[in-house]
Design a protein around this motif. Structure first.
Motif, PDB file in Angstrom:
ATOM      1  N   SER A 292      36.359  43.450  42.564  1.00 39.42           N
ATOM      2  CA  SER A 292      36.113  44.511  41.585  1.00 39.42           C
ATOM      3  C   SER A 292      37.334  45.404  41.447  1.00 39.42           C
ATOM      4  O   SER A 292      37.717  45.785  40.326  1.00 39.42           O
ATOM      5  CB  SER A 292      34.899  45.336  42.018  1.00 39.42           C
ATOM      6  OG  SER A 292      34.706  46.435  41.159  1.00 39.42           O
ATOM      7  N   HIS A 293      37.968  45.727  42.572  1.00 41.98           N
ATOM      8  CA  HIS A 293      39.163  46.573  42.549  1.00 41.98           C
ATOM      9  C   HIS A 293      40.294  45.894  41.777  1.00 41.98           C
ATOM     10  O   HIS A 293      40.979  46.531  40.957  1.00 41.98           O
ATOM     11  CB  HIS A 293      39.604  46.881  43.984  1.00 41.98           C
ATOM     12  CG  HIS A 293      40.842  47.706  44.072  1.00 41.98           C
ATOM     13  ND1 HIS A 293      42.086  47.156  44.295  1.00 41.98           N
ATOM     14  CD2 HIS A 293      41.041  49.050  43.942  1.00 41.98           C
ATOM     15  CE1 HIS A 293      42.991  48.120  44.311  1.00 41.98           C
ATOM     16  NE2 HIS A 293      42.388  49.276  44.105  1.00 41.98           N
ATOM     17  N   ASP A 295      39.993  43.611  39.433  1.00 39.01           N
ATOM     18  CA  ASP A 295      39.618  43.546  38.013  1.00 39.01           C
ATOM     19  C   ASP A 295      39.864  44.885  37.321  1.00 39.01           C
ATOM     20  O   ASP A 295      40.374  44.933  36.192  1.00 39.01           O
ATOM     21  CB  ASP A 295      38.139  43.161  37.871  1.00 39.01           C
ATOM     22  CG  ASP A 295      37.880  41.709  38.259  1.00 39.01           C
ATOM     23  OD1 ASP A 295      38.855  40.926  38.305  1.00 39.01           O
ATOM     24  OD2 ASP A 295      36.713  41.371  38.527  1.00 39.01           O
ATOM     25  N   LEU A 296      39.498  45.983  37.987  1.00 41.60           N
ATOM     26  CA  LEU A 296      39.689  47.308  37.407  1.00 41.60           C
ATOM     27  C   LEU A 296      41.175  47.610  37.186  1.00 41.60           C
ATOM     28  O   LEU A 296      41.568  48.153  36.148  1.00 41.60           O
ATOM     29  CB  LEU A 296      39.063  48.372  38.318  1.00 41.60           C
ATOM     30  CG  LEU A 296      37.530  48.418  38.339  1.00 41.60           C
ATOM     31  CD1 LEU A 296      37.031  49.242  39.515  1.00 41.60           C
ATOM     32  CD2 LEU A 296      36.998  48.994  37.024  1.00 41.60           C
ATOM     33  N   LYS A 297      42.011  47.274  38.147  1.00 38.66           N
ATOM     34  CA  LYS A 297      43.443  47.509  38.000  1.00 38.66           C
ATOM     35  C   LYS A 297      44.022  46.650  36.870  1.00 38.66           C
ATOM     36  O   LYS A 297      44.901  47.087  36.140  1.00 38.66           O
ATOM     37  CB  LYS A 297      44.160  47.213  39.315  1.00 38.66           C
ATOM     38  CG  LYS A 297      43.928  48.257  40.400  1.00 38.66           C
ATOM     39  CD  LYS A 297      44.891  48.087  41.555  1.00 38.66           C
ATOM     40  CE  LYS A 297      46.297  48.466  41.147  1.00 38.66           C
ATOM     41  NZ  LYS A 297      47.240  48.397  42.280  1.00 38.66           N
ATOM     42  N   GLN A 299      42.371  45.562  34.224  1.00 35.14           N
ATOM     43  CA  GLN A 299      41.933  46.131  32.941  1.00 35.14           C
ATOM     44  C   GLN A 299      42.756  47.364  32.574  1.00 35.14           C
ATOM     45  O   GLN A 299      43.166  47.540  31.423  1.00 35.14           O
ATOM     46  CB  GLN A 299      40.450  46.503  33.012  1.00 35.14           C
ATOM     47  CG  GLN A 299      39.511  45.305  33.081  1.00 35.14           C
ATOM     48  CD  GLN A 299      38.071  45.739  33.269  1.00 35.14           C
ATOM     49  OE1 GLN A 299      37.603  46.686  32.642  1.00 35.14           O
ATOM     50  NE2 GLN A 299      37.360  45.053  34.139  1.00 35.14           N
ATOM     51  N   ALA A 300      43.000  48.216  33.577  1.00 34.43           N
ATOM     52  CA  ALA A 300      43.785  49.420  33.318  1.00 34.43           C
ATOM     53  C   ALA A 300      45.214  49.072  32.933  1.00 34.43           C
ATOM     54  O   ALA A 300      45.846  49.760  32.120  1.00 34.43           O
ATOM     55  CB  ALA A 300      43.781  50.323  34.551  1.00 34.43           C
ATOM     56  N   LYS A 315      41.775  54.435  30.234  1.00 36.39           N
ATOM     57  CA  LYS A 315      42.676  53.984  31.298  1.00 36.39           C
ATOM     58  C   LYS A 315      42.516  54.842  32.552  1.00 36.39           C
ATOM     59  O   LYS A 315      42.452  54.332  33.678  1.00 36.39           O
ATOM     60  CB  LYS A 315      44.128  54.030  30.817  1.00 36.39           C
ATOM     61  CG  LYS A 315      45.138  53.575  31.875  1.00 36.39           C
ATOM     62  CD  LYS A 315      46.545  53.571  31.328  1.00 36.39           C
ATOM     63  CE  LYS A 315      47.530  53.084  32.384  1.00 36.39           C
ATOM     64  NZ  LYS A 315      48.916  53.030  31.885  1.00 36.39           N
ATOM     65  N   GLN A 317      39.865  56.549  33.424  1.00 32.42           N
ATOM     66  CA  GLN A 317      38.563  56.249  34.027  1.00 32.42           C
ATOM     67  C   GLN A 317      38.627  54.978  34.871  1.00 32.42           C
ATOM     68  O   GLN A 317      38.043  54.910  35.958  1.00 32.42           O
ATOM     69  CB  GLN A 317      37.496  56.100  32.932  1.00 32.42           C
ATOM     70  CG  GLN A 317      37.088  57.404  32.277  1.00 32.42           C
ATOM     71  CD  GLN A 317      36.082  57.185  31.151  1.00 32.42           C
ATOM     72  OE1 GLN A 317      35.626  56.060  30.924  1.00 32.42           O
ATOM     73  NE2 GLN A 317      35.759  58.261  30.433  1.00 32.42           N
ATOM     74  N   LEU A 318      39.341  53.977  34.346  1.00 32.12           N
ATOM     75  CA  LEU A 318      39.478  52.720  35.101  1.00 32.12           C
ATOM     76  C   LEU A 318      40.248  52.944  36.404  1.00 32.12           C
ATOM     77  O   LEU A 318      39.878  52.414  37.457  1.00 32.12           O
ATOM     78  CB  LEU A 318      40.185  51.674  34.238  1.00 32.12           C
ATOM     79  CG  LEU A 318      39.358  51.070  33.090  1.00 32.12           C
ATOM     80  CD1 LEU A 318      40.249  50.287  32.145  1.00 32.12           C
ATOM     81  CD2 LEU A 318      38.243  50.168  33.644  1.00 32.12           C
ATOM     82  N   GLU A 321      38.024  54.793  38.841  1.00 34.43           N
ATOM     83  CA  GLU A 321      37.026  53.887  39.418  1.00 34.43           C
ATOM     84  C   GLU A 321      37.680  52.953  40.440  1.00 34.43           C
ATOM     85  O   GLU A 321      37.101  52.650  41.490  1.00 34.43           O
ATOM     86  CB  GLU A 321      36.373  53.069  38.296  1.00 34.43           C
ATOM     87  CG  GLU A 321      35.316  52.070  38.751  1.00 34.43           C
ATOM     88  CD  GLU A 321      34.094  52.727  39.377  1.00 34.43           C
ATOM     89  OE1 GLU A 321      33.290  52.014  40.002  1.00 34.43           O
ATOM     90  OE2 GLU A 321      33.951  53.971  39.256  1.00 34.43           O
ATOM     91  N   ALA A 322      38.915  52.509  40.157  1.00 32.33           N
ATOM     92  CA  ALA A 322      39.632  51.644  41.099  1.00 32.33           C
ATOM     93  C   ALA A 322      39.896  52.377  42.407  1.00 32.33           C
ATOM     94  O   ALA A 322      39.751  51.801  43.499  1.00 32.33           O
ATOM     95  CB  ALA A 322      40.953  51.172  40.484  1.00 32.33           C
TER      96      ALA A 322
END
Length: 644
Positions: A292-293, A295-297, A299-300, A315, A317-318, A321-322
């Motif tokens: 998940s970490h 994927d978030l990075k 996406q950002a 960006k 927010q992502l 969340e990361a």
């Protein structure tokens, strides 16, 4: 107290001198040097060919490489920090590189664990090499340990300082009954275990060659675990720690190996922290969070420079969340590691590994230190800092620690904490006196010279021999014209004629006994020399001279190495090439008699020593050795073998 503080300050100054000398030697071999020069200096292996790549524990990439071209002596060994690089082919510049740690080195093959979780794209581009790195962290840990010991004025650490350095006598419990042991332990070993149990501060198991020191230490660990929930087990090297872990795991004791194992077989790997983390019920959740970490990075990272307010908010927010997921990963990793450590009965690591962040805040009722006579005093203090009682096992009559600064060695750094305790506190030491490796005639000289003639050969050693071959032979090359010379590249000494003679001698012996003895019956051979240049020349001859073809066919049964390489090992047949032969009676490295003790005690069934008595007899150790050879009627001249 003042004397102790002065002694510790002196040790700290000697450590700084060693640190400086080690760094200077490293710089002289690497700074501004070409790849070819680094290869000659032993700090670089190049070019390398990849044998296999796999994912290891904690998803780290493990790479096995083979050295191409001619081989040189080098400083690569298990646990060393390295830089794995890809050369662009234009000069000596490294296009890409990754740091890592050596798992093992065997012949021309080396296994490394790289500090990455994904295979680098350049792994199959250009020519590959590996540089040895200088690791200052070990020196910092040792210096920090000495500082803490020096500052300790009250409490348990201050008491241990007083006892270990001889200012106060070690104390003992009045009675500590032990459950009956199986009959496979002899009385000397049982006495050592009783000493370990009864000692309040420190106990020393003095284990001469072949006396079952490691077996005794493991038995002592088992006995202590009847009284305590958990203990710490240490040794100076990764290989020594792994051997202990292997022995402990066969007894069923829950053991966790902290740090980097030298060996990669399942029996060791399964005991590592990474392996046990992977087996934890919460590990699936940890992997999910890591994915998940990532994927978030990712996406950002898709948001580029030109975007609006809305995209900027998304960006952020992502990334937020990361970071939250990353914090959760840290907490879960701590939870899993804590659970693994709490379940372990034994935690095993190197001396410096005892300061690992993984063990932060932990304290142990007892620390067991194996091969303590090979650990520098500053390093040995590191596990003492986190323990209430110290048990050391080793033999100060064998190999001392390796020290780069000759001045620091002369001024006392070579004297280990093990030596200080055994000399200053004789009542806390028990020597093991029954040895199971060698027949009495091989054992006899070392027993007489180093161990006050107290060793006894176990009854089973009477049957340790190879056919009808003599068990012990010294072959004198005096007057033969075999001459030493110094290798210009390595500055090490070698003797070409003696090398060819000893290989021909071994070839004839193998033919006489038959290769079946070695291949089918599993007998093995050790060919030892104190000098690296002689070892390399012996290997070259076996590999390239058809006169020794029969030896080439026994590669898995034949080991050619220095004395240091044979520490802790044994072979059925051992041949020693002493090399030195000169008119001035100069013996240099051979004057280190503790190293010779190691060489002379590796053989289980037959020992052959080849050397020039006229050169060696100038030293009292060899003079006494020749007296022993004469007494046992084991002397022969090289001419007897040449003429036959």
């Amino acid at each position: 107290m003042a004397n102790i503080q002065e002694e510790l300050l002196n040790t700290k100054n000697l450590l700084k001198a060693e640190w400086k000398e080690d760094l200077e030697q490293y710089k002289s071999k690497t700074r501004g040097k070409s790849i070819a020069e680094r290869i000659d200096a032993g700090t670089c292996l190049y070019p390398l060919q990849i044998q296999r790549v796999r994912t290891g524990l904690a998803d780290k990439i493990m790479v096995e490489v083979r050295q191409l071209g001619s081989r040189h002596g080098h400083g690569f060994q298990s646990g060393k920090s390295v830089c794995f690089f890809c050369n662009s082919g234009e000069g000596d510049s490294a296009k890409n590189s990754i740091n890592g740690v050596v798992n093992f080195v065997k012949g021309d093959t080396m296994m490394m664990t790289l500090h990455v979780e994904e295979m680098p794209a350049w792994l199959y581009e250009g020519k590959l090499g590996v540089d040895l790195l200088f690791d200052e962290s070990t020196y910092r840990q040792m210096e920090s340990a000495l500082n803490r010991i020096s500052r300790a004025e009250s409490g348990r650490l201050a008491e241990l300082k007083q006892v270990l350095l001889g200012a106060q006598p070690g104390k003992f419990e009045q009675e500590s009954p032990m459950e009956p042991y199986p009959s496979d332990l002899n009385e000397g070993q049982l006495e050592a275990i009783r000493l370990v149990v009864q000692a309040r501060d420190v106990a020393v198991i003095h284990g001469p060659p072949g006396t079952g020191k490691t077996t005794t230490l493991v038995a002592a660990v088992k006995e202590v675990l009847k009284r305590h929930v958990q203990v710490l087990v240490c040794a100076p090297s990764n290989a020594a720690v792994d051997l202990l872990v292997e022995k402990l795991s066969t007894t069923g004791i829950e053991t966790v190996r902290i740090g980097h194992p030298a060996r990669v077989d399942d029996q060791i790997i399964d005991q590592t922290m990474d392996a046990k983390v992977g087996q934890h019920p919460a590990y699936r959740d940890l992997k999910r969070l890591k994915k998940s970490h990532a994927d978030l990075k990712r996406q950002a990272g898709k948001y580029k420079r030109n975007y609006g307010v809305r995209e900027r908010s998304q960006k952020q927010q992502l990334f937020d969340e990361a970071r939250r997921v990353w914090d959760e990963i840290g907490l879960l990793e701590d939870y899993i590691r804590f659970g693994v450590l709490q379940q372990a009965r034994v935690i095993a690591t190197t001396l410096t590994g005892a300061s690992s962040a993984v063990l932060k805040g932990m304290h142990f009722p007892v620390v067991f230190i194996d091969e303590a006579a090979q650990g520098l005093e500053p390093a040995t203090w590191i596990p003492v800092l986190v323990s209430d009682k110290v048990v050391m096992a080793g033999d100060h009559c064998q190999l001392p620690p390796t020290i780069k600064s000759s001045e620091a060695a002369k001024r006392g750094l070579r004297e280990t904490l093990f030596e200080k305790v055994i000399l200053r506190q004789p009542k806390v030491s028990q020597m093991l006196w029954m040895q199971y490796r060698m027949p009495e005639v091989i054992m006899g000289f070392s027993s007489r010279y180093f161990y006050e003639d107290r060793l006894l050969a176990a009854p089973n050693t009477a049957f340790h021999r190879l056919g009808e071959e003599p068990i012990l032979t010294f072959i004198d090359t005096a007057g033969s014209g075999y001459t030493e010379f110094t290798d210009k590249e390595t500055l090490s000494t070698r003797n070409n004629e003696e090398a060819r003679f000893i290989l021909q001698l071994l070839t004839d012996l193998v033919k006489r006994l038959g290769t079946k003895v070695f291949v089918q019956e599993g007998r093995d051979i050790g060919l030892i020399s104190p000098y690296r240049a002689q070892v390399e020349y012996l290997k070259e001859l076996v590999a390239g001279d058809d006169a020794f073809l029969v030896l080439r066919s026994l590669q898995s049964q034949l080991t050619i190495d220095t004395i240091d390489g044979f520490q802790g090992q044994e072979r059925d047949l051992v041949l020693i090439s002493l090399v030195r032969s000169n008119a001035g009676g100069e013996i240099g490295f051979l004057s280190d008699v503790r190293r010779m003790n190691v060489a002379l005690t590796r053989a289980k069934r037959q020992l052959i020593v080849v050397g020039d008595s006229s050169t060696l007899a100038s030293h009292p150790f060899y003079e006494r050795f020749f007296d022993y050879i004469d007494e046992k009627e084991c002397y022969s001249s090289v001419y007897e073998w040449i003429e036959s």
